[in-house]
Design an enzyme around this catalytic site. Structure first.
Site, PDB file in Angstrom:
ATOM      1  N   GLY A  12       0.856  -1.052  -0.106  1.00 19.48           N
ATOM      2  CA  GLY A  12       0.041  -0.036   0.056  1.00 19.48           C
ATOM      3  C   GLY A  12       0.806   1.383   0.032  1.00 19.48           C
ATOM      4  CG  ASP A  13       0.414   3.749   2.337  1.00 17.96           C
ATOM      5  OD1 ASP A  13      -0.506   4.432   2.217  1.00 17.96           O
ATOM      6  OD2 ASP A  13       0.816   3.085   3.427  1.00 17.96           O
ATOM      7  N   GLY A  15       1.463   5.439  -4.102  1.00 25.73           N
ATOM      8  CA  GLY A  15       1.209   6.428  -4.952  1.00 25.73           C
ATOM      9  C   GLY A  15       0.056   6.092  -5.912  1.00 25.73           C
ATOM     10  CB  ALA A  41      -7.426   2.637   1.522  1.00 25.69           C
ATOM     11  CG  HIS A  43      -6.018   6.138  -2.876  1.00 21.47           C
ATOM     12  ND1 HIS A  43      -6.769   5.386  -3.721  1.00 21.47           N
ATOM     13  CD2 HIS A  43      -5.310   5.358  -1.980  1.00 21.47           C
ATOM     14  CE1 HIS A  43      -6.487   4.415  -3.703  1.00 21.47           C
ATOM     15  NE2 HIS A  43      -5.622   4.000  -2.641  1.00 21.47           N
ATOM     16  CB  THR A 124      -6.001   1.521   9.768  1.00 21.69           C
ATOM     17  OG1 THR A 124      -7.437   0.834   9.322  1.00 21.69           O
ATOM     18  CG2 THR A 124      -5.144   1.365   8.577  1.00 21.69           C
ATOM     19  NE  ARG A 138     -22.665 -16.709   5.714  1.00 24.30           N
ATOM     20  CZ  ARG A 138     -22.493 -17.782   5.802  1.00 24.30           C
ATOM     21  NH1 ARG A 138     -23.063 -18.497   5.131  1.00 24.30           N
ATOM     22  NH2 ARG A 138     -21.589 -18.101   6.504  1.00 24.30           N
ATOM     23  CB  THR A 251      -2.628   5.376  11.182  1.00 26.97           C
ATOM     24  OG1 THR A 251      -1.713   5.163  10.429  1.00 26.97           O
ATOM     25  CG2 THR A 251      -3.806   4.421  10.984  1.00 26.97           C
ATOM     26  CB  THR A 322       9.387  13.366 -11.940  1.00 27.07           C
ATOM     27  OG1 THR A 322       8.345  14.154 -12.397  1.00 27.07           O
ATOM     28  CG2 THR A 322       9.724  12.038 -12.806  1.00 27.07           C
TER      29      THR A 322
HETATM   30  P1  IMP Z   1      -6.395  -3.105   8.251  1.00 26.50           P
HETATM   31  O1  IMP Z   1      -6.734  -3.109   6.978  1.00 26.50           O
HETATM   32  O2  IMP Z   1      -6.855  -1.728   9.159  1.00 26.50           O
HETATM   33  O3  IMP Z   1      -7.331  -4.214   9.304  1.00 26.50           O
HETATM   34  O4  IMP Z   1      -5.025  -3.272   8.911  1.00 26.50           O
HETATM   35  C1  IMP Z   1      -4.272  -4.417   8.475  1.00 26.50           C
HETATM   36  C2  IMP Z   1      -2.781  -3.839   8.131  1.00 26.50           C
HETATM   37  O5  IMP Z   1      -3.097  -3.497   6.904  1.00 26.50           O
HETATM   38  C3  IMP Z   1      -1.969  -2.996   8.827  1.00 26.50           C
HETATM   39  O6  IMP Z   1      -0.624  -3.410   8.706  1.00 26.50           O
HETATM   40  C4  IMP Z   1      -2.330  -1.928   8.085  1.00 26.50           C
HETATM   41  O7  IMP Z   1      -1.380  -0.816   8.561  1.00 26.50           O
HETATM   42  C5  IMP Z   1      -2.370  -2.233   6.902  1.00 26.50           C
HETATM   43  N1  IMP Z   1      -2.993  -1.340   5.778  1.00 26.50           N
HETATM   44  C6  IMP Z   1      -4.541  -1.255   5.825  1.00 26.50           C
HETATM   45  N2  IMP Z   1      -4.837  -0.398   4.865  1.00 26.50           N
HETATM   46  C7  IMP Z   1      -3.688   0.132   4.436  1.00 26.50           C
HETATM   47  C8  IMP Z   1      -3.326   1.236   3.392  1.00 26.50           C
HETATM   48  O8  IMP Z   1      -4.227   1.659   2.867  1.00 26.50           O
HETATM   49  N3  IMP Z   1      -2.163   1.617   3.306  1.00 26.50           N
HETATM   50  C9  IMP Z   1      -1.155   0.737   3.944  1.00 26.50           C
HETATM   51  N4  IMP Z   1      -1.227   0.047   4.819  1.00 26.50           N
HETATM   52  C10 IMP Z   1      -2.525  -0.435   4.876  1.00 26.50           C
HETATM   53 MG    MG Z   2      -2.594   5.283   1.519  1.00 25.55          MG
END
Ligand code: IMP
Ligand code: MG
Length: 336
Positions: A12-13, A15, A41, A43, A124, A138, A251, A322
């Site tokens: 993740g992250d 970009g 997440a 963005h 998170t 369910r 976070t 860039t």
């Molecule tokens: P959760 O998705 O909040 O349950 O977190 C589980 C793991 O996924 C943790 O290590 C989070 O930091 C990571 N994580 C969840 N969503 C993201 C994201 O969008 N970017 C980066 N790490 C994420």
């Molecule tokens: Mg992110």
């Protein structure tokens, strides 16, 4: 016009938000549809020095002619969705699947209060894991059960399949990254769903044959937020000295970092069946790349870096970030 699925190649992250925001303006797709887990997440992207951040809507918000859809596999946090619809004035172009799951306060509480989730996994704290758990049992509420969502309800799978059949442009947006996948990442240090290209297509309700391009996004270095192994991890001191400091957009946690990992990249290309790659933040790895918009203007070390990725993975790097602005990008899609 093609259907492109965009996913993260690492943790993740990478970009993705910037890449998606750029593509939404450059290619002007009819639809942008979000898959992935939910508001865990964030963005983030910048245009003309203004920063935008979306946790629920697709990153195509800047193109007013693109419809913004959320697939059935995505969990909705209605409060966050309504805030973003209001902030970015998207009432008339937002649609959510009637079967999106709903995160309630109780899920957020469970996520935050669980020692296993918060301490061991390092989540998170946005309630996504507990909500997906209720979905498997369910007993989770769905979007169709929430009166305030009524104006936005849609059959997203039908809408997206119709658009593809009519040759409209569709940008499918993945969230998180390949190594956070519940199935293909390093369990238990993963998120609560599969977030590889196949999983993202499933979230939206399209089959694998409907996809023209699978764009896997890497960053020029690797970061990870939360717990779990990170090969060749740098100390936080070294991360800061290199200027690789990043904080989690949801976070605020300092992201851990390591050098670009070719083994992870190759495996990611395979799992996602990548057809093209993007590499972001080249200006952070090589400051003299900053603001460059043509490949020929990159310093040799940057060209070698890109060529090595292409050589090792066998997949072309078509987009190179860039700088911060969404137009700080080298777009090589026409010179393949
Ligand atoms: P959760 O998705 O909040 O349950 O977190 C589980 C793991 O996924 C943790 O290590 C989070 O930091 C990571 N994580 C969840 N969503 C993201 C994201 O969008 N970017 C980066 N790490 C994420
Ligand atoms: Mg992110």
């Amino acid at each position: 016009m093609p259907c492109t699925v965009t996913v993260g190649g690492f943790y993740g992250d990478e970009g993705k938000g910037k890449i998606l925001a750029y593509l939404s303006i450059k290619d002007s797709p009819n639809l942008a549809v979000r898959g992935g887990v939910g508001a865990n997440a964030g963005h983030t992207f910048v245009r003309d020095r203004i920063q935008y951040k979306v946790r629920m809507l697709p990153s195509a918000i800047l193109n007013k002619s693109t419809k913004l859809l959320i697939g059935a596999g995505v969990l909705l946090t209605p409060r966050i969705l309504f805030e973003e619809i209001e902030k970015y004035s998207t009432v008339n172009r937002t649609m959510v699947d009637e079967q999106c799951g709903i995160i309630e306060e109780s899920h957020i509480r469970q996520d935050v209060e669980s020692e296993h989730l918060r301490q061991t996994v390092g989540t998170t704290g946005t309630g996504t894991g507990p909500a997906n758990s209720d979905r498997a049992l369910r007993r989770l509420k769905l979007a169709r059960d929430i009166p305030d969502l009524k104006p936005y309800l849609n059959d997203i799978s039908q809408t997206v399949n119709d658009a593809i059949d009519q040759n409209c442009g569709v940008l499918v947006e993945g969230t998180q990254g390949t190594y956070l996948s519940l199935y293909h990442g390093g369990y238990p240090y993963v998120t609560s769903k599969d977030v590889t290209a196949s999983g993202i297509c499933s979230d939206v309700g399209i089959g694998p044959k409907k996809v023209d391009h699978v764009l896997v996004v890497f960053k020029s270095f690797v970061t990870r937020v939360g717990a779990g192994p990170l090969q060749n991890e740098l100390s936080s001191k070294e991360t800061i000295e290199r200027g690789w400091t990043e904080y989690g957009s949801v976070t605020g946690r300092l992201r851990r970092s390591s050098l670009f990992n070719m083994d992870l990249a190759k495996r990611s290309v395979k799992i996602n069946s990548a057809t093209e790659l993007a590499v972001t933040k080249m200006d952070v790895l090589f400051p003299s790349c900053a603001g460059k918009r043509e490949f020929s203007k990159l310093p040799d070390e940057a060209k070698f870096f890109i060529q090595e990725i292409e050589g090792e993975t066998g997949i072309p790097v078509v987009l190179i970030g860039t700088g911060e602005d969404i137009f700080d990008i080298i777009d090589r899609r026409n010179v393949r």
